[in-house]
Design a protein around this motif. Structure first.
Motif, mmCIF file in Angstrom:
data_model
loop_
_atom_site.group_PDB
_atom_site.id
_atom_site.type_symbol
_atom_site.label_atom_id
_atom_site.label_comp_id
_atom_site.label_asym_id
_atom_site.label_seq_id
_atom_site.Cartn_x
_atom_site.Cartn_y
_atom_site.Cartn_z
ATOM 1 N N GLU A 51 -2.784 37.998 10.969
ATOM 2 C CA GLU A 51 -3.944 38.376 11.782
ATOM 3 C C GLU A 51 -4.909 37.208 11.981
ATOM 4 O O GLU A 51 -5.544 37.103 13.033
ATOM 5 N N GLU A 52 -5.023 36.332 10.987
ATOM 6 C CA GLU A 52 -5.936 35.204 11.164
ATOM 7 C C GLU A 52 -5.395 34.222 12.207
ATOM 8 O O GLU A 52 -6.163 33.653 12.994
ATOM 9 N N GLU A 53 -4.086 34.032 12.225
ATOM 10 C CA GLU A 53 -3.501 33.205 13.283
ATOM 11 C C GLU A 53 -3.637 33.901 14.634
ATOM 12 O O GLU A 53 -3.828 33.241 15.667
ATOM 13 N N LYS A 54 -3.555 35.208 14.640
ATOM 14 C CA LYS A 54 -3.779 35.981 15.870
ATOM 15 C C LYS A 54 -5.229 35.834 16.323
ATOM 16 O O LYS A 54 -5.512 35.764 17.526
ATOM 17 N N SER A 78 0.241 26.834 20.279
ATOM 18 C CA SER A 78 0.546 26.461 18.903
ATOM 19 C C SER A 78 0.250 27.611 17.950
ATOM 20 O O SER A 78 0.995 27.865 17.002
ATOM 21 N N GLU A 79 -0.835 28.336 18.215
ATOM 22 C CA GLU A 79 -1.188 29.472 17.357
ATOM 23 C C GLU A 79 -0.147 30.582 17.465
ATOM 24 O O GLU A 79 0.120 31.296 16.498
ATOM 25 N N GLN A 80 0.459 30.730 18.637
ATOM 26 C CA GLN A 80 1.534 31.703 18.772
ATOM 27 C C GLN A 80 2.725 31.301 17.905
ATOM 28 O O GLN A 80 3.354 32.148 17.267
ATOM 29 N N SER A 81 3.019 30.007 17.851
ATOM 30 C CA SER A 81 4.112 29.550 16.989
ATOM 31 C C SER A 81 3.772 29.763 15.517
ATOM 32 O O SER A 81 4.652 30.045 14.696
ATOM 33 N N HIS A 82 2.492 29.635 15.170
ATOM 34 C CA HIS A 82 2.054 29.918 13.793
ATOM 35 C C HIS A 82 2.278 31.395 13.468
ATOM 36 O O HIS A 82 2.760 31.740 12.377
ATOM 37 N N ASN A 84 4.483 33.296 14.828
ATOM 38 C CA ASN A 84 5.929 33.504 14.741
ATOM 39 C C ASN A 84 6.466 33.111 13.371
ATOM 40 O O ASN A 84 7.349 33.782 12.816
ATOM 41 N N ALA A 85 5.940 32.018 12.814
ATOM 42 C CA ALA A 85 6.395 31.548 11.506
ATOM 43 C C ALA A 85 6.071 32.563 10.413
ATOM 44 O O ALA A 85 6.899 32.849 9.534
ATOM 45 N N VAL A 86 4.859 33.118 10.461
ATOM 46 C CA VAL A 86 4.468 34.135 9.476
ATOM 47 C C VAL A 86 5.277 35.413 9.697
ATOM 48 O O VAL A 86 5.745 36.040 8.739
ATOM 49 N N GLU A 87 5.445 35.779 10.950
ATOM 50 C CA GLU A 87 6.195 36.990 11.286
ATOM 51 C C GLU A 87 7.637 36.911 10.784
ATOM 52 O O GLU A 87 8.194 37.896 10.292
ATOM 53 N N ASN A 88 8.244 35.732 10.873
ATOM 54 C CA ASN A 88 9.613 35.557 10.387
ATOM 55 C C ASN A 88 9.718 35.822 8.891
ATOM 56 O O ASN A 88 10.686 36.433 8.420
ATOM 57 N N LEU A 89 8.730 35.344 8.135
ATOM 58 C CA LEU A 89 8.729 35.597 6.693
ATOM 59 C C LEU A 89 8.563 37.084 6.392
ATOM 60 O O LEU A 89 9.172 37.615 5.452
ATOM 61 N N LEU A 90 7.737 37.756 7.154
ATOM 62 C CA LEU A 90 7.563 39.201 6.984
ATOM 63 C C LEU A 90 8.880 39.932 7.251
ATOM 64 O O LEU A 90 9.262 40.844 6.513
ATOM 65 N N LYS A 91 9.584 39.513 8.279
ATOM 66 C CA LYS A 91 10.858 40.150 8.621
ATOM 67 C C LYS A 91 11.906 39.911 7.539
ATOM 68 O O LYS A 91 12.618 40.825 7.137
#
Length: 206
Positions: A51-54, A78-82, A84-91
């Motif tokens: 959420e903070e990157e969002k 760049s923030e969207q890629s950030h 995505n990186a967090v989202e991948n770990l959640l998945k």
């Protein structure tokens, strides 16, 4: 009598086999069982940083629409890629999460930040850029706190990469602010840490 002995030994042999398997030559497999499961603290850290990157992405998208500055148009991607990186770990760790519509946040503190940033950033270009610097300042500090609080190597690697990006973003915003005759005072970083970032070159982030 022999059947009794065999029945007794079988469970013992199985136990010894399992013990030897995890103690001799298979340490990595045993470790993987633990590293693949995040603690509740680490899970909460990922959810918050998503959420903070969002917050950064949504704010920069909003300010880009207002001012059409290169900093916002480039860094929002760049923030969207950030995210995505967090989202991948959640998945990977099967952690449920929700990404709310633009400008909406589950965390009340982040929602309050966004609401205020939208007001401040609409004043003029300098104030908009100051909002960007503030977000990156906050992001660097929050990421460091989570890095210091975990031993999970995957989480540390992702958060250090995000932190590297945030330092570059901060440098970009400060440069633009100063070009317009403004100045920024760090609100979350110590002055020493802030000066160290500004006095170093742009980094190559993983």
């Amino acid at each position: 009598m022999d059947k009794i002995i065999i029945n007794f030994l079988s469970p013992m042999l199985l136990f010894i086999f399992i013990a030897l398997t995890y103690s001799c030559g298979n340490d990595n497999s045993a470790k993987d069982l633990y590293t693949k499961t995040l603690s509740d603290t680490d899970s909460a850290a990922l959810l918050f940083m998503l959420e903070e990157e969002k917050l950064a992405r949504d704010t920069y998208a909003y300010l880009d629409n207002l001012w059409s500055l290169n900093q916002f148009s480039n860094i929002k991607l760049s923030e969207q890629s950030h995210m995505n990186a967090v989202e991948n770990l959640l998945k990977v760790n099967n952690i449920p999460y929700t990404i709310l519509p633009s400008g909406e946040f589950a965390d009340e503190g982040l929602q309050a930040y966004y609401n205020q940033f939208a007001i401040d950033g609409a004043i003029d270009e300098v104030n908009a850029l100051l909002v960007g610097a503030t977000i990156e300042d906050l992001d660097i500090v929050d990421l460091q706190e989570y890095i210091d609080a975990t031993s999970n190597t995957a989480l540390i690697a992702v958060f250090e990469s995000l932190q590297c990006g945030s330092r570059n973003h901060l440098r970009s915003f400060i440069s633009a602010i100063e070009n317009l005759g403004g100045s920024y005072t760090p609100q979350f970083l110590t002055q020493q840490a802030y000066d160290a970032i500004l006095n170093s070159s742009k980094e190559q982030c993983n």
